[in-house]
Design an enzyme around this catalytic site. Structure first.
Site, short mmCIF file in Angstrom:
data_model
loop_
_atom_site.label_atom_id
_atom_site.label_comp_id
_atom_site.label_asym_id
_atom_site.label_seq_id
_atom_site.Cartn_x
_atom_site.Cartn_y
_atom_site.Cartn_z
N LYS A 16 66.07 19.26 -67.36
CA LYS A 16 66.32 17.96 -67.05
C LYS A 16 66.71 17.79 -65.19
O LYS A 16 66.36 16.99 -64.64
CB LYS A 16 67.49 17.27 -67.33
CG LYS A 16 69.01 18.32 -67.30
CD LYS A 16 70.30 17.63 -68.07
CE LYS A 16 71.22 18.32 -67.72
NZ LYS A 16 72.41 18.53 -68.69
N ARG A 72 84.05 16.26 -72.90
CA ARG A 72 82.91 15.31 -72.90
C ARG A 72 82.49 15.15 -74.44
O ARG A 72 83.05 14.36 -75.08
CB ARG A 72 81.71 15.90 -72.03
CG ARG A 72 80.75 14.70 -71.73
CD ARG A 72 79.51 15.29 -70.62
NE ARG A 72 78.74 16.31 -71.37
CZ ARG A 72 77.58 16.69 -70.71
NH1 ARG A 72 77.39 16.51 -69.52
NH2 ARG A 72 76.66 17.57 -71.34
#
Ligand SMILES: *Cc1c(COP(=O)(O)O)cnc(C)c1O
Length: 368
Positions: A44, A139
């Site tokens: 990514k 997260r």
């Protein structure tokens, strides 16, 4: 002659050194394989640029991972044959494409898992999942251990087309929590309990990202961890060196270079003239008056790299002083070489500009 060629070349350029990336990946893969750990190469950070991903494959990554389904679809279409892993919790709106094109994903929600199951059945497919446990970084992932284990058992026993590949965690992303023998040990303990409950071994115990590499280097990684998802540590290898003070000199850190063209060179005051209000981004920066100095203006801007303070000028005596959407301003007063308009200046970079530059359509990608 030389100038002719240079004029034909389009700038700005993101120059990518594929050989150095290959060597970085190979080095990391060898280190991890030595401890029984397989690598998911995380792409990514370079927007899944094919030639880079190709090096990940050649150097021995066992999975290709990204947070973006579209990148994996493109890579599969371009001939990348490794299993693809989505490393963001899937959106409802992408589950069709996920099941169609991506082999596995990280998960933490019952409803999402149920939707994946239904979609798999509709498409006549299987999909692997790694359940995420939150060890404190806050997260993604389950916080409650019992709930987590119940979910694992549910996937194993109730979902037919969703395969429980294993468990994983993510650290150092929101809460800046450091991976340790203790917190990863906890993940391994939970994995063992799940294995007892389902009466088989899990295929994947995924112990994090680049920030877990120090534990491997120090020989402190819990033995049960057998999978890592690595991006930055192979693409740039700068963070461990600069932020963690770990010697990464065996890795190439000059893998990505921004080349930008100078469009103006002038002596100017260093303190703006007039009433200082706000810049184009709503900020009021502070300026230090250093008198008149020579500066150069380059044709590349925030639209391309977003954060100029994460670029690293390569010529001695050059300092970045600011940027706007389409310009980068550098102080060249202390540079011994003469810098003229038309010249190309090089910048190495940290992760953020690599991420943005690799995705910018106005930046040429040149592979060496
Ligand atoms: C981005 C990401 C990674 C890779 O992080 P690096 O620091 O680039 O190694 C791994 N896992 C997850 C879940 C991610 O989002």
């Amino acid at each position: 002659m030389c100038q002719c060629i240079e004029q034909k070349q389009k700038y700005p350029i993101l120059q990518v050194n594929l050989k150095k990336i290959y060597e970085n990946v190979k080095c990391t893969v060898d280190l991890c394989n030595g401890k029984g750990i397989r690598i998911a190469g995380v792409v990514k950070g370079v927007n899944g640029l094919f030639p880079v991903v190709d090096q990940f494959v050649k150097a021995g990554c066992k999975y290709i991972a990204s947070s973006r389904v579209d990148q994996m679809i493109r890579l599969k279409g371009a001939g990348i044959n490794l299993p693809m892993m989505l490393i963001r919790i899937p959106m409802f709106s992408e589950i069709d494409e996920l099941v169609k094109h991506v082999d596995s994903s990280l998960n933490s929600e019952l409803e999402t898992l149920n939707q994946i199951e239904q979609t798999c059945k509709a498409q006549g497919k299987k999909h692997g999942v790694v359940l995420m446990f939150d060890l404190g970084d806050l997260r993604e992932g389950f916080v409650d251990e019992d709930e987590f284990m119940d979910m694992a058992v549910y996937v194993e026993n109730t979902l037919e087309n969703v395969d429980l590949l294993g468990v994983g965690t993510n650290l150092g992303c929101y809460g800046s929590i450091k991976p340790t023998e203790e917190n990863l040990g906890k993940l391994c303990d939970i994995a063992e309990k799940i294995e007892e409950k389902i009466n088989r071994k899990l295929e994947i115990i995924s112990g994090g990202a680049t920030s877990t590499l120090p534990l491997i280097i120090d020989g402190k990684i819990p033995e049960k961890v057998n999978h890592l998802r690595i991006g930055e540590g192979m693409l740039l290898a700068k963070d461990l060196d600069d932020l963690w003070k770990i010697d990464m000199s065996h890795m190439h850190q000059d893998t990505f270079v921004l080349k930008a063209q100078v469009v103006e060179v002038k002596d100017k005051p260093t303190y703006p003239i007039g009433e200082i209000f706000i810049d184009a981004f709503g900020k009021t920066p502070t300026y230090e008056d250093k008198g008149i100095r020579k500066r150069a203006l380059l044709a590349v801007g925030k639209q391309d790299f977003v954060m100029h303070d994460k670029l690293i000028p390569q010529k001695e005596g050059i300092e970045i002083i600011g940027s706007s959407s389409d310009h980068l301003i550098v102080d060249i007063h202390g540079c011994n070489e003469e810098i003229k308009i038309g010249d190309i200046l090089d910048f190495e970079m940290y992760y953020p500009p690599m991420l943005y530059l690799s995705g910018s359509p106005s930046v040429e990608k040149v592979y060496i």
